[in-house]
Design a protein around this motif. Structure first.
Motif, PDB file in Angstrom:
ATOM      1  N   GLU A 145      17.054 -41.001 -44.553  1.00 51.35           N
ATOM      2  CA  GLU A 145      18.178 -40.234 -44.031  1.00 51.35           C
ATOM      3  C   GLU A 145      19.200 -41.134 -43.357  1.00 51.35           C
ATOM      4  OE1 GLU A 145      17.802 -36.132 -42.313  1.00 51.35           O
ATOM      5  OE2 GLU A 145      15.757 -36.882 -42.118  1.00 51.35           O
ATOM      6  N   ALA A 146      18.695 -42.178 -42.696  1.00 48.70           N
ATOM      7  CA  ALA A 146      19.587 -43.226 -42.202  1.00 48.70           C
ATOM      8  C   ALA A 146      19.302 -44.398 -43.123  1.00 48.70           C
ATOM      9  CB  ALA A 146      19.276 -43.581 -40.758  1.00 48.70           C
ATOM     10  N   PRO A 147      20.085 -44.511 -44.194  1.00 51.63           N
ATOM     11  CA  PRO A 147      19.712 -45.414 -45.270  1.00 51.63           C
ATOM     12  C   PRO A 147      19.428 -46.841 -44.801  1.00 51.63           C
ATOM     13  CG  PRO A 147      21.485 -43.983 -45.949  1.00 51.63           C
ATOM     14  CD  PRO A 147      21.292 -43.753 -44.486  1.00 51.63           C
ATOM     15  N   GLY A 148      20.099 -47.264 -43.733  1.00 53.01           N
ATOM     16  CA  GLY A 148      19.888 -48.631 -43.262  1.00 53.01           C
ATOM     17  C   GLY A 148      18.459 -48.901 -42.846  1.00 53.01           C
ATOM     18  N   MET A 149      17.697 -47.843 -42.590  1.00 55.59           N
ATOM     19  CA  MET A 149      16.356 -48.040 -42.063  1.00 55.59           C
ATOM     20  C   MET A 149      15.384 -48.631 -43.072  1.00 55.59           C
ATOM     21  SD  MET A 149      16.269 -44.717 -39.610  1.00 55.59           S
ATOM     22  CE  MET A 149      14.640 -44.346 -40.078  1.00 55.59           C
ATOM     23  N   LYS A 150      15.744 -48.579 -44.351  1.00 54.55           N
ATOM     24  CA  LYS A 150      14.791 -49.116 -45.315  1.00 54.55           C
ATOM     25  C   LYS A 150      14.962 -50.627 -45.523  1.00 54.55           C
ATOM     26  CE  LYS A 150      17.206 -48.101 -49.639  1.00 54.55           C
ATOM     27  NZ  LYS A 150      18.075 -46.998 -49.954  1.00 54.55           N
ATOM     28  N   TYR A 151      16.028 -51.193 -45.022  1.00 56.34           N
ATOM     29  CA  TYR A 151      16.234 -52.619 -45.219  1.00 56.34           C
ATOM     30  C   TYR A 151      15.583 -53.442 -44.119  1.00 56.34           C
ATOM     31  CZ  TYR A 151      19.590 -51.033 -48.600  1.00 56.34           C
ATOM     32  OH  TYR A 151      20.162 -50.418 -49.657  1.00 56.34           O
ATOM     33  N   ALA A 164      29.036 -44.384 -47.498  1.00 63.08           N
ATOM     34  CA  ALA A 164      28.078 -44.776 -48.541  1.00 63.08           C
ATOM     35  C   ALA A 164      27.698 -43.581 -49.415  1.00 63.08           C
ATOM     36  CB  ALA A 164      26.835 -45.428 -47.929  1.00 63.08           C
ATOM     37  N   GLY A 165      28.708 -42.782 -49.752  1.00 65.29           N
ATOM     38  CA  GLY A 165      28.479 -41.675 -50.682  1.00 65.29           C
ATOM     39  C   GLY A 165      27.995 -40.392 -50.027  1.00 65.29           C
ATOM     40  N   LEU A 166      27.712 -40.417 -48.721  1.00 72.88           N
ATOM     41  CA  LEU A 166      27.224 -39.215 -48.037  1.00 72.88           C
ATOM     42  C   LEU A 166      28.389 -38.293 -47.671  1.00 72.88           C
ATOM     43  CD1 LEU A 166      24.661 -40.879 -45.573  1.00 72.88           C
ATOM     44  CD2 LEU A 166      24.172 -39.736 -47.753  1.00 72.88           C
ATOM     45  N   GLN A 167      28.081 -36.998 -47.555  1.00 70.78           N
ATOM     46  CA  GLN A 167      29.083 -36.036 -47.099  1.00 70.78           C
ATOM     47  C   GLN A 167      29.081 -35.923 -45.577  1.00 70.78           C
ATOM     48  OE1 GLN A 167      31.417 -34.769 -48.870  1.00 70.78           O
ATOM     49  NE2 GLN A 167      30.643 -35.544 -50.819  1.00 70.78           N
ATOM     50  N   THR A 168      28.369 -36.812 -44.921  1.00 72.59           N
ATOM     51  CA  THR A 168      28.282 -36.809 -43.456  1.00 72.59           C
ATOM     52  C   THR A 168      28.820 -38.130 -42.917  1.00 72.59           C
ATOM     53  OG1 THR A 168      26.065 -37.741 -43.565  1.00 72.59           O
ATOM     54  CG2 THR A 168      26.239 -35.334 -43.477  1.00 72.59           C
ATOM     55  N   VAL A 169      29.137 -38.127 -41.628  1.00 67.72           N
ATOM     56  CA  VAL A 169      29.654 -39.358 -41.018  1.00 67.72           C
ATOM     57  C   VAL A 169      29.097 -39.506 -39.593  1.00 67.72           C
ATOM     58  CG1 VAL A 169      31.786 -38.120 -40.339  1.00 67.72           C
ATOM     59  CG2 VAL A 169      31.746 -40.633 -40.363  1.00 67.72           C
ATOM     60  N   GLY A 170      28.719 -40.725 -39.256  1.00 69.58           N
ATOM     61  CA  GLY A 170      28.271 -41.036 -37.897  1.00 69.58           C
ATOM     62  C   GLY A 170      29.479 -41.402 -37.051  1.00 69.58           C
ATOM     63  N   ILE A 171      29.641 -40.713 -35.917  1.00 73.47           N
ATOM     64  CA  ILE A 171      30.847 -40.902 -35.099  1.00 73.47           C
ATOM     65  C   ILE A 171      30.450 -41.279 -33.680  1.00 73.47           C
ATOM     66  CG2 ILE A 171      32.977 -39.847 -34.253  1.00 73.47           C
ATOM     67  CD1 ILE A 171      32.548 -37.719 -36.519  1.00 73.47           C
ATOM     68  N   ARG A 172      31.160 -42.293 -33.146  1.00 74.37           N
ATOM     69  CA  ARG A 172      30.789 -42.740 -31.803  1.00 74.37           C
ATOM     70  C   ARG A 172      32.031 -43.149 -31.014  1.00 74.37           C
ATOM     71  NH1 ARG A 172      28.632 -47.037 -28.635  1.00 74.37           N
ATOM     72  NH2 ARG A 172      29.025 -49.045 -29.616  1.00 74.37           N
ATOM     73  N   LYS A 229      29.824 -58.822 -44.953  1.00 73.64           N
ATOM     74  CA  LYS A 229      28.469 -58.772 -44.387  1.00 73.64           C
ATOM     75  C   LYS A 229      27.378 -59.058 -45.414  1.00 73.64           C
ATOM     76  CE  LYS A 229      26.709 -55.523 -41.769  1.00 73.64           C
ATOM     77  NZ  LYS A 229      26.164 -55.783 -40.456  1.00 73.64           N
ATOM     78  N   GLY A 230      27.729 -58.902 -46.711  1.00 76.95           N
ATOM     79  CA  GLY A 230      26.690 -58.938 -47.737  1.00 76.95           C
ATOM     80  C   GLY A 230      25.816 -57.705 -47.605  1.00 76.95           C
ATOM     81  N   ARG A 231      26.448 -56.590 -47.228  1.00 72.68           N
ATOM     82  CA  ARG A 231      25.695 -55.356 -46.934  1.00 72.68           C
ATOM     83  C   ARG A 231      25.530 -54.503 -48.181  1.00 72.68           C
ATOM     84  NH1 ARG A 231      25.528 -52.117 -41.824  1.00 72.68           N
ATOM     85  NH2 ARG A 231      25.562 -49.886 -42.231  1.00 72.68           N
ATOM     86  N   PRO A 232      24.333 -53.919 -48.389  1.00 71.86           N
ATOM     87  CA  PRO A 232      24.143 -53.006 -49.519  1.00 71.86           C
ATOM     88  C   PRO A 232      25.111 -51.822 -49.427  1.00 71.86           C
ATOM     89  CG  PRO A 232      22.041 -53.506 -48.454  1.00 71.86           C
ATOM     90  CD  PRO A 232      23.118 -54.076 -47.587  1.00 71.86           C
ATOM     91  N   GLN A 233      25.637 -51.387 -50.574  1.00 73.78           N
ATOM     92  CA  GLN A 233      26.671 -50.346 -50.614  1.00 73.78           C
ATOM     93  C   GLN A 233      26.164 -48.973 -50.200  1.00 73.78           C
ATOM     94  OE1 GLN A 233      29.918 -50.489 -51.370  1.00 73.78           O
ATOM     95  NE2 GLN A 233      30.144 -52.572 -52.120  1.00 73.78           N
ATOM     96  N   ASP A 234      24.832 -48.810 -50.108  1.00 66.78           N
ATOM     97  CA  ASP A 234      24.308 -47.476 -49.790  1.00 66.78           C
ATOM     98  C   ASP A 234      23.955 -47.333 -48.311  1.00 66.78           C
ATOM     99  OD1 ASP A 234      22.117 -49.128 -49.763  1.00 66.78           O
ATOM    100  OD2 ASP A 234      20.827 -47.808 -50.922  1.00 66.78           O
ATOM    101  N   ASN A 235      24.469 -48.220 -47.470  1.00 64.98           N
ATOM    102  CA  ASN A 235      24.194 -48.128 -46.032  1.00 64.98           C
ATOM    103  C   ASN A 235      25.483 -47.718 -45.307  1.00 64.98           C
ATOM    104  OD1 ASN A 235      23.022 -48.340 -43.544  1.00 64.98           O
ATOM    105  ND2 ASN A 235      22.510 -50.509 -43.700  1.00 64.98           N
TER     106      ASN A 235
END
Ligand code: TXA
Ligand code: MG
Length: 335
Positions: A222-228, A113-121, A56-62
């Motif tokens: 908090e949702a790191p993707g939001m800054k991109y 991306a280094g977080l201790q949490t996970v988004g699950i769907r 994806k060429g995605r930043p590692q922190d997302n």
């Protein structure tokens, strides 16, 4: 479409076993969900997940969303599942809702991306559910676009972004919802919606009582993707608050097209606009069609003017995505 590689883009159930085998072997498979297409890997295979970021060429922190086929699997990835999460899953799953929970230790940090949490769907799409079941492992998947591009709602969109980078795209036709899932975090004291979507704040509040919208400045993302920068077509995009503004601006540029709801584009036409795309006359239709309309528009036009849906009832989530594609930049007002 006729330049498709038919070994890469495959429709229907017969491809599911091949997809599941690729996932188990540590490879990548693009698959449909009801929201947008995802680019999946075994959530527990750190190397496979790393290759998602590369493709994806995605930043590692997302962080990535982890997809499971049913609620019984939630304990395979989440360390704690509060009552509120169970209630929300009961109410809206399978469906376009991602819940952020504490992760189990075994889930690799690259997935989150280094977080201790996970988004699950739990996606509401037969191909997606069947793929996960057959792979026998939760599947980590971001949207299957190159990073920064508009999310894919059709297999052809995935193909354009990912050809040569992944071995298989499962074709399930055009997705139903058309924008990405709502993301709600249940790890803090108060539930927070980090990304709006088809499951609205009001719908969530009706189940769990209290939820906070994530508005205002993102200080700690908090949702790191939001800054991109997101949802960006490859040609300049502008928002227009009124059909007259849209028509006047389009007329001042060469090869410019207007994208909006039925009433908006009809009014723009009445004001002399030539090229328009009508994405629908309801919020659901507009959400479903918006991304494909942008992907088509950028192929033939040099400039896109998009209806600014701000404040229109039912269009909150769509406005969230579309205003990102024009960076909040509105054309001059003519009224
Ligand atoms: O509808 C969807 O959600 C699609 C389909 C494929 O499921 N997926 C998707 O993934 O949109 P992606 O990676 O494009 O967006 C995931 C969003 C990002 O904004 C990310 O920051 C947020 O979810 N997210 C994921 N895990 C998170 C976590 N642990 N904490 C906070 N935000 C998280
Ligand atoms: Mg995405």
């Amino acid at each position: 479409m006729n330049s498709f590689d038919f070994d890469t883009v495959v429709a229907g159930a017969e491809a599911l076993d091949r997809g599941a085998e690729i996932i188990r072997a540590g490879g990548l498979v693009a698959f449909p969900t009801e929201t947008v297409y995802g680019l999946g890997a075994d959530a527990f295979n750190a190397e496979a997940v790393e290759s998602i970021f590369l493709a994806k060429g995605r930043p590692q922190d997302n962080p990535l969303i982890v997809h499971i086929p049913s609620l019984d699997w939630v304990g395979r990835v989440a360390a704690k599942v509060p009552e509120a999460a169970l209630d929300l899953y009961e109410a809206f799953s399978p469906g376009p809702l991602t819940i952020v929970l504490p992760k189990i230790d075994r889930l690799p940090l690259v997935t989150t991306a280094g977080l201790q949490t996970v988004g699950i769907r739990i996606p509401n799409n037969k191909i997606a559910l069947e793929l996960i079941e057959r792979a026998g492992t939760p599947i980590a998947a971001p949207s299957a676009n190159r990073s920064g591009r508009v999310s894919p709602t059709r297999a052809v969109d995935v193909y354009e972004d990912m050809k040569g980078r992944i071995p298989l795209i499962l074709d399930g036709g055009m997705t139903d919802v058309g924008i990405e899932s709502t993301v709600v975090s249940l790890v803090g004291e108060v539930p927070v919606v980090l990304r709006p979507g088809a499951v609205t704040l009001e719908m969530i509040a009706s189940v769990i009582g209290k939820v906070v919208n994530h508005r205002g400045k993102v200080v700690v993302a908090e949702a790191p993707g939001m800054k991109y920068r997101h949802y960006a077509p490859t040609v300049p995009c502008f928002g227009a608050a009124t059909p007259a503004d849209a028509a006047a601006f389009a007329a001042s540029r060469t090869n410019c097209i207007i994208v909006g709801a039925s009433d908006f584009v009809a009014a723009a036409k009445a004001k002399g606009a030539e090229a328009v795309v009508d994405i629908g006359d309801t919020p659901a239709k507009c959400m479903r069609n918006a991304f494909a309309a942008l992907r088509e528009a950028e192929k033939s036009y040099d400039c896109i003017v998009i209806e600014h849906f701000d404040g229109r009832e039912g269009y909150f989530a769509l406005n969230n995505r579309l205003s990102k594609s024009y960076g909040g930049q509105l054309v001059p007002s003519v009224s």
